[in-house]
Scaffold this active site. Structure first.
Site, PDB file in Angstrom:
ATOM      1  N   GLU A   1       9.287 -85.058  27.379  1.00  0.00           N
ATOM      2  CA  GLU A   1       9.319 -85.190  25.917  1.00  0.00           C
ATOM      3  C   GLU A   1       9.801 -86.549  25.433  1.00  0.00           C
ATOM      4  OE1 GLU A   1      10.540 -82.451  27.439  1.00  0.00           O
ATOM      5  OE2 GLU A   1       9.399 -80.761  26.650  1.00  0.00           O
TER       6      GLU A   1
ATOM      7  N   HIS B   1      14.725 -71.800  21.898  1.00  0.00           N
ATOM      8  CA  HIS B   1      13.351 -71.896  21.384  1.00  0.00           C
ATOM      9  C   HIS B   1      13.254 -71.349  19.957  1.00  0.00           C
ATOM     10  CE1 HIS B   1      12.692 -72.221  25.723  1.00  0.00           C
ATOM     11  NE2 HIS B   1      11.514 -72.727  25.480  1.00  0.00           N
TER      12      HIS B   1
END
Lengths: 324, 318
Positions: A60, A129
């Site tokens: 990322e 998440h």
């Protein structure tokens, strides 16, 4: 109008901008062959080729940085983080690079980069998440921050984000992706910095973000029946923030509830409340109140998760509490 | 390589050395806000590498960036003005020593975060690949940056996508006070290239001709769409980590003197004279013109106005 899902609306915005400008590219985990973890780029790799829709490795920080390098040299990348929680991994490139490069260069360069990511709880995705981290990014000067509510909003705002010459953090609510909404058939965009009054009223103002706009509207419709007239404002963008619309509404209603799914502690609602205080203080009939996620990591079990995030019922209850 | 190209490299190394000497003077005189990380001793890396580029290629620099910028053709006047925080600086006083960008020269920025420029350089490579522009990007970084995640992530993506990027490690032995051998088990950092599936090579970073030849080959390879290369240049930082660091606690004077004896400028000067490529008075003339140029840069910077306080609110958004 036509009826499509929120995910399809995102995909249409990407498709339209990619068709219009060959400098628009997509980068991210699983955005290519499977069309995105939340199916927001289905068919785009087949249409535009693998170099314009690139499946990245799970890196990322560096694929956000690659997006910056692309933006620096003339492209308009749209980078997808699979979850807003992964901002934590890419934060150097987001906060120290994308946000600051134009300023530090004395205005020599532009960074037309859109970083999309899903926020929000409600799917038992647990603590890593499910977060709504808009306060993290809104805190950093140099980033624009967008939180669309419905599919139509998401499409119009995403097209504006891609055309913007600055880094834009675009936060989609993951509980909305599969919901169907009416979306205009013709092409349209929605400008940044213009909040939208989605329900008019005189008794209390709700300033809300993301899909809590929809839930606030549901609560307002319920309250209508009891003669409590609530004005619901969809803030649309936190940076830039349309304070004027909030101030004008509060001057009319005398009461304000701010609703956002970010953690309540040190979150955006406290900031919004204080940033308008000078303008509304003498018009207030009640203290400004807020609803947000309790300051615990998002728990897994639905029995626990729904107890810590805001919903229609909690909004309804809070309004009743304020109006008295 | 022609004589004039070699003299140009000599001149560029001198320009960096003199520029850095004067930055140090300005710091000692208290005229420089903040700090600067000096490139003295490492000149051959930037100059040899940038000599291998075309005009429309890109470079991405580091916190120790003055050398890369000068080698790539940035002007010394707006550089010095930026370092003094003046309005006439490259970044109008908003960046300072660590953040100079000269976009018109393909300089995509120096960077204050160790290793953060590596993905940005990789992104510039992605653009060149996508658009087929044949532009090559040089990504400069130090030994310490090789232990950042961005190094691993970016080199992996560049290799698998065959991006036109040349990664140049300036191994000056220290990350601030820590010797690379204390935090890294491999002797040559270039061996890591194998793990990514790209060629890697370690060379003498104080030999400007060797740097040039090695980078030239890697650049040619990148331009032919054959992918990235990792080049480790062994060199030495003569000064401390920054202008305020005397470097007395973590390394010996003997070690410093050993490296000073391998001065990249002196070495190249001897080469030019020994091979009768240039005469002494020719080199003397270049030295004098550089001293004169940097003096003018210092004067320009000193005499330039500071930005107005309200300019702090400009250039945030495009």
């Amino acid at each position: 109008m036509k009826e499509i899902t929120y995910a399809d609306a995102i995909c249409e915005a990407l498709d339209e901008e990619m068709a219009k400008d060959e400098n628009v590219i997509l980068l991210g985990e699983d955005v290519g062959i499977i069309g995105g973890n939340f199916k927001t780029s289905v068919g785009l790799r087949d249409k535009y080729g693998e170099w314009r829709v690139k499946d990245t490795p799970i890196s990322e920080n560096s694929f956000v940085g690659i997006g910056i390098g692309c933006a620096f040299t003339g492209l308009r990348p749209v980078v997808e983080l699979m979850f807003a929680d992964f901002l934590a991994i890419s934060m150097d490139q987001v906060a120290n690079q994308a946000a600051k490069l134009r300023y530090m260069s004395g205005g020599q360069v532009k960074v037309p980069l859109t970083i999309r990511m899903p926020i929000g709880g409600g799917r038992s995705s647990a603590a890593q998440h499910s977060q709504s981290l808009q306060a993290w990014v809104a805190h950093i000067p140099g980033l624009k921050v967008v939180l669309p509510s419905t599919a139509a909003e998401a499409k119009g705002l995403l097209k504006t984000a891609i055309a913007d010459d600055n880094p834009v953090i675009f936060m989609e609510h993951k509980m909305e992706y599969n919901k169907k909404y009416l979306v205009p058939k013709e092409e349209y965009t929605i400008p940044f910095g213009q909040a939208n009054i989605v329900h008019e009223g005189e008794d209390l103002t709700i300033a809300a973000t993301s899909n809590l706009v929809i839930k606030s509207k549901e609560a307002a419709q319920e309250l209508d029946k009891e003669g409590i007239k609530v004005e619901v404002i969809d803030l649309r963008t936190l940076v830039p923030l349309d304070k004027e619309t909030i101030i004008n509404s509060v001057k009319k209603t005398g009461r304000l509830l701010i609703v956002d799914e970010g953690y309540l502690n040190f979150g955006i609602s406290g900031e919004i409340a204080l940033s308008i205080m000078n303008d509304v203080f003498y018009y207030l009939d009640a203290p400004i109140m807020r609803l947000g996620t309790a300051s615990v990591p998002l728990p897994f079990s639905p029995a626990l998760e729904f107890s810590v995030i805001p919903d229609t019922k909690k909004i309804y209850g809070k309004v009743k509490e304020i109006v008295g | 390589m022609t004589k004039s190209e070699m003299l140009r490299m000599y001149e560029q190394m001198l320009r960096i050395r003199e520029f850095e000497n004067q930055v140090f003077e300005l710091y000692k005189q208290g005229l420089m806000p903040g700090l600067a990380h000096l490139y003295i001793g490492e000149e051959a890396v930037a100059v040899g590498a940038c000599a291998a580029l075309n005009e429309n290629d890109y470079i991405v620099s580091t916190h120790r960036g003055h050398g890369h910028l000068i080698a790539r053709g940035a002007e010394t006047k707006p550089m010095m003005a930026e370092i003094l925080g003046k309005k006439t600086g490259y970044c109008k006083g908003k960046g300072g020593s660590m953040h100079i960008v000269a976009y018109d020269k393909g300089i995509l920025g120096a960077n204050g975060i160790v290793g953060a420029g590596i993905p940005i350089a990789t992104g510039a490579g992605y653009k060149s690949k996508l658009k087929g522009t044949k532009q090559v990007t040089l990504s400069f970084f130090g030994d310490a940056a090789c232990n950042q995640g961005t190094f691993h992530e970016s080199l992996n993506m560049a290799a698998v996508w065959k991006l036109p990027v040349v990664y140049i490690i300036e191994n000056n032995l220290y990350g601030i006070s820590v010797n690379i051998n204390r935090v890294t088990a491999v002797e040559d950092l270039s061996v890591r290239a194998k793990g990514y599936g790209m060629p890697g090579v370690t060379i003498d970073g104080n030999n400007v001709l060797q740097v040039y030849e090695t980078v030239r080959k890697a650049v040619t390879r990148a331009r032919k769409d054959e992918g990235p290369t990792l080049i480790e240049c062994k060199t030495y930082r003569w000064k401390g980590h920054h202008v305020g660091d005397p470097a007395t606690e973590y390394r010996s004077r003997d070690e410093e003197n050993e490296w000073k004896a391998k001065c990249p400028i002196k070495t190249f000067e001897s080469y030019l004279l020994k091979n009768s490529i240039a005469e002494e008075d020719e080199l003397e003339e270049i030295k004098n013109s550089i001293i004169n140029e940097i003096q003018k840069a210092v004067q320009f910077a000193k005499e330039s106005p500071y930005p107005e306080p309200e300019e702090a609110f400009e250039d945030l958004f495009a």
